[in-house]
Design an enzyme around this catalytic site. Structure first.
Site, mmCIF file in Angstrom:
data_model
loop_
_atom_site.group_PDB
_atom_site.id
_atom_site.type_symbol
_atom_site.label_atom_id
_atom_site.label_comp_id
_atom_site.label_asym_id
_atom_site.label_seq_id
_atom_site.Cartn_x
_atom_site.Cartn_y
_atom_site.Cartn_z
ATOM 1 N N LYS A 1 -35.907 -24.932 -6.650
ATOM 2 C CA LYS A 1 -35.169 -25.367 -7.589
ATOM 3 C C LYS A 1 -35.773 -26.451 -8.333
ATOM 4 O O LYS A 1 -35.499 -26.387 -9.534
ATOM 5 C CB LYS A 1 -34.015 -25.812 -7.126
ATOM 6 C CG LYS A 1 -33.043 -24.587 -6.714
ATOM 7 C CD LYS A 1 -31.887 -25.362 -5.568
ATOM 8 C CE LYS A 1 -31.016 -24.182 -5.117
ATOM 9 N NZ LYS A 1 -30.067 -24.616 -3.761
ATOM 10 N N ARG B 1 -25.368 -0.504 -2.485
ATOM 11 C CA ARG B 1 -26.436 0.097 -1.495
ATOM 12 C C ARG B 1 -26.419 1.622 -1.288
ATOM 13 O O ARG B 1 -27.295 2.166 -1.397
ATOM 14 C CB ARG B 1 -26.677 -0.767 -0.026
ATOM 15 C CG ARG B 1 -27.999 -0.769 0.662
ATOM 16 C CD ARG B 1 -27.824 -1.469 1.756
ATOM 17 N NE ARG B 1 -28.130 -2.910 1.734
ATOM 18 C CZ ARG B 1 -29.519 -3.313 1.217
ATOM 19 N NH1 ARG B 1 -30.335 -2.728 1.267
ATOM 20 N NH2 ARG B 1 -29.613 -4.519 1.331
HETATM 21 N N1 LIG Z 1 -23.727 -17.483 -2.232
HETATM 22 C C1 LIG Z 1 -23.891 -18.650 -3.222
HETATM 23 O O1 LIG Z 1 -23.067 -19.580 -3.128
HETATM 24 C C2 LIG Z 1 -24.877 -18.567 -4.052
HETATM 25 C C3 LIG Z 1 -25.091 -19.837 -4.831
HETATM 26 C C4 LIG Z 1 -26.191 -19.831 -5.659
HETATM 27 C C5 LIG Z 1 -27.058 -18.636 -5.859
HETATM 28 N N2 LIG Z 1 -26.823 -17.633 -5.141
HETATM 29 C C6 LIG Z 1 -27.715 -16.567 -5.337
HETATM 30 O O2 LIG Z 1 -26.999 -15.518 -5.857
HETATM 31 C C7 LIG Z 1 -27.444 -14.113 -5.100
HETATM 32 C C8 LIG Z 1 -26.240 -13.662 -4.402
HETATM 33 O O3 LIG Z 1 -26.095 -14.275 -3.310
HETATM 34 P P1 LIG Z 1 -24.810 -13.838 -2.442
HETATM 35 O O4 LIG Z 1 -24.558 -15.014 -1.686
HETATM 36 O O5 LIG Z 1 -23.781 -13.264 -3.149
HETATM 37 O O6 LIG Z 1 -25.570 -12.818 -1.665
HETATM 38 P P2 LIG Z 1 -24.943 -11.648 -0.532
HETATM 39 O O7 LIG Z 1 -23.434 -12.223 -0.176
HETATM 40 O O8 LIG Z 1 -25.595 -11.435 0.488
HETATM 41 O O9 LIG Z 1 -24.676 -10.507 -1.582
HETATM 42 C C9 LIG Z 1 -25.714 -9.830 -1.880
HETATM 43 C C10 LIG Z 1 -25.044 -8.228 -1.981
HETATM 44 O O10 LIG Z 1 -26.365 -7.497 -2.572
HETATM 45 C C11 LIG Z 1 -26.521 -6.577 -1.886
HETATM 46 N N3 LIG Z 1 -27.811 -5.630 -1.841
HETATM 47 C C12 LIG Z 1 -28.739 -6.018 -1.652
HETATM 48 N N4 LIG Z 1 -29.872 -5.191 -2.077
HETATM 49 C C13 LIG Z 1 -29.053 -4.145 -2.418
HETATM 50 C C14 LIG Z 1 -29.708 -2.973 -3.290
HETATM 51 N N5 LIG Z 1 -30.724 -2.668 -2.926
HETATM 52 N N6 LIG Z 1 -28.768 -2.242 -3.789
HETATM 53 C C15 LIG Z 1 -27.546 -2.570 -3.950
HETATM 54 N N7 LIG Z 1 -27.047 -3.447 -3.229
HETATM 55 C C16 LIG Z 1 -27.812 -4.710 -2.623
HETATM 56 C C17 LIG Z 1 -26.163 -6.697 -0.541
HETATM 57 O O11 LIG Z 1 -25.951 -5.652 0.393
HETATM 58 P P3 LIG Z 1 -26.262 -5.923 2.101
HETATM 59 O O12 LIG Z 1 -25.203 -6.699 2.636
HETATM 60 O O13 LIG Z 1 -25.960 -4.506 2.386
HETATM 61 O O14 LIG Z 1 -27.729 -6.386 2.235
HETATM 62 C C18 LIG Z 1 -24.907 -7.694 -0.568
HETATM 63 O O15 LIG Z 1 -23.594 -7.291 -0.696
HETATM 64 C C19 LIG Z 1 -28.576 -14.502 -4.426
HETATM 65 O O16 LIG Z 1 -29.693 -14.650 -5.385
HETATM 66 C C20 LIG Z 1 -28.311 -16.079 -3.965
HETATM 67 O O17 LIG Z 1 -29.395 -16.740 -3.849
HETATM 68 C C21 LIG Z 1 -25.857 -17.525 -4.322
#
Ligand SMILES: NC(=O)c1ccc[n+]([C@@H]2O[C@H](COP(=O)([O-])OP(=O)(O)OC[C@H]3O[C@@H](n4cnc5c(N)ncnc54)[C@H](OP(=O)(O)O)[C@@H]3O)[C@@H](O)[C@H]2O)c1
Length: 426
Positions: free
Chosen positions: A206, A44
């Site tokens: 989904k 970010r």
């Molecule tokens: N977690 C799971 O188990 C899981 C399972 C299936 C699918 N997913 C999908 O996978 C994706 C990621 O999930 P996650 O759980 O890993 O989310 P997360 O932990 O919130 O990670 C997202 C990261 O992206 C960063 N980010 C957001 N906007 C940004 C930007 N404009 N530029 C650069 N960095 C940016 C966020 O920073 P900030 O924290 O500063 O916002 C955060 O570090 C999502 O689409 C989710 O639906 C996740």
């Protein structure tokens, strides 16, 4: 040759990608036929870059997407930021820059997947997203590759871990919705705003994606009827148990002679149904088809390693094709005109939970109302709630969706009656 990847975001799932590439490096390199290297990581801002560097992450962190879009050495962009924007813009730009894209972003795919797939096709690149449905369960590629000779008639899915964890506590421990939500929040399963999980929205996303892979049709998100678990009470759970059911939030896509239909609704599942055994944060997709008949795919729907494993599997598939220099196949090639089922073609049993004054004739009012809709009672339970109030639970025989909607409308408008809940019965 080396295939270079760029990560957009370095959160929970994205930070699992380098871990897997390292942990399974020998197998991954052998399967992909090439080294896979993380060339750049979009974060970010400078502050995040500094924090990650201090934690020992030695990647080329960038804060401007153009540093990735303009880097000709980058073959694959992995979007793991989540939400709609700027993910949609960045993915579009990456595809236009002729880079393949992998994402786990179900919200984005459910709302704008068709547009993004068109951009990919127009630019001769691929968009893969195995992790978008039931994170660690390899269901999309299975449907796209292993069901090609089969006709799928129904999909049932428990595909939201947070609501399933809560329902499991409500069923096994008799907890209220609020108690279950508090525990889900404490354990980090529920976000500060749990709406998408508890109101069936995430599961509906989904269903949109599954409809494309299983039925070759794209059901629009707004056409997926969805209802959550907020209104389920310990009384509903107890009655379900008494009758041999467990309540779960179940997504369903069905193909009827008139077309297809999808919904996510609280459902009474018979205790011996395989989906009834899917507990806690686990997910499962139950597929009914003409050839294979019944099959259930069970596993973790989320979590860093399971989800990153699906993401890296997509990367390996892409890496194999990149080396061949071939145009990569679309993730899903099954597509036909979307035709929606008529309401008359959708027939199910339902449970109605109603509260009313505890006085003579109330059940008769309801019986008349159901009779007018040509729906008969299968079972009726009445309980005195004190304060001259009574609870009436009705399991009605099968009705079509028109009859169901009409009954809901009429009971809700009936003076002195409160329709507390309706639950589908499988
Ligand atoms: N977690 C799971 O188990 C899981 C399972 C299936 C699918 N997913 C999908 O996978 C994706 C990621 O999930 P996650 O759980 O890993 O989310 P997360 O932990 O919130 O990670 C997202 C990261 O992206 C960063 N980010 C957001 N906007 C940004 C930007 N404009 N530029 C650069 N960095 C940016 C966020 O920073 P900030 O924290 O500063 O916002 C955060 O570090 C999502 O689409 C989710 O639906 C996740």
């Amino acid at each position: 040759m080396t295939v270079n990847i760029a990560l957009l975001g370095f959160g929970t799932v994205a930070s699992g990608v380098p871990f897997l590439l390292q942990e399974n490096s020998t197998k991954i390199t052998a399967q992909a036929g090439t080294d896979i290297q993380i060339a750049k990581v979009l974060v970010r801002d400078v502050a995040e870059k500094d924090v990650l560097r201090a934690q020992g992450h030695a990647y080329d962190f960038v804060t401007d997407i153009s540093a990735i879009l303009n880097d000709d050495a980058i073959d694959i962009v992995i979007e793991l930021m989540g939400r709609i924007e700027p993910a949609k813009t960045f993915i579009t730009q990456a595809l236009q820059a002729k880079k393949h894209v992998v994402t786990a972003n179900k919200d984005l795919l459910a709302m704008h997947g068709a547009d993004l797939l068109k951009v990919a096709k127009d630019n001769g690149v691929a968009l893969y997203y195995e992790a978008a449905v039931a994170g660690g369960i390899p269901i999309l590629r299975t449907l796209a590759h292993s069901y090609t000779a089969d006709k799928i008639t129904k999909i049932l899915g428990v595909v939201n871990g947070t609501s399933n964890f809560m329902m499991t506590k409500m069923v096994d421990e008799g907890w209220t919705y609020d108690e279950a939500l508090a525990e889900a929040s404490r354990l980090g399963y529920a976000e500060s705003d749990p709406t998408n999980d508890v109101d069936g929205i995430d599961a509906a996303y989904k269903m949109v994606i599954l409809s494309q892979f299983a039925f070759g049709m794209t059901i629009k998100f707004d056409d997926v009827r969805h209802e959550g678990i907020r209104h389920i009470t310990p009384e509903d759970v107890k009655l379900a148990q008494k009758l041999g059911f467990v309540i779960k939030l179940v997504g369903e896509i069905v193909e009827r002679p008139s077309g297809i239909y999808a919904e996510v609704v609280p459902t009474f599942l018979p205790k011996d149904h395989q989906l009834a055994t899917v507990n806690g944060v686990m997910n499962a997709v139950f597929v009914e088809s003409i050839g294979i008949n019944e099959a259930m795919f069970y596993g973790p729907g989320a979590g860093q390693k399971p989800t990153a494993t699906s993401v890296v599997a997509d990367v390996i598939e892409l890496a194999k094709g990149i080396q061949k220099g071939a145009v990569l196949p679309a993730f899903n090639t099954f597509a036909r005109e979307t035709v929606y089922a008529t309401k008359e073609d959708l027939v199910d049993k339902y449970y109605f939970a109603i509260e009313t004054d505890d006085k003579a004739g109330q059940l008769l009012h309801l019986a008349e109302l159901f009779h007018a809709e040509n729906v008969s009672f299968e079972q009726v339970f009445q309980e005195n709630l004190g304060d001259n109030r009574a609870s009436i639970a009705i399991i009605a025989h099968k009705m079509d969706l028109n009859q169901f909607d009409s009954l809901v409308e009429k009971i809700s408008a009936l003076d002195g009656f409160t329709l507390r809940n309706t639950i589908k019965v499988i």
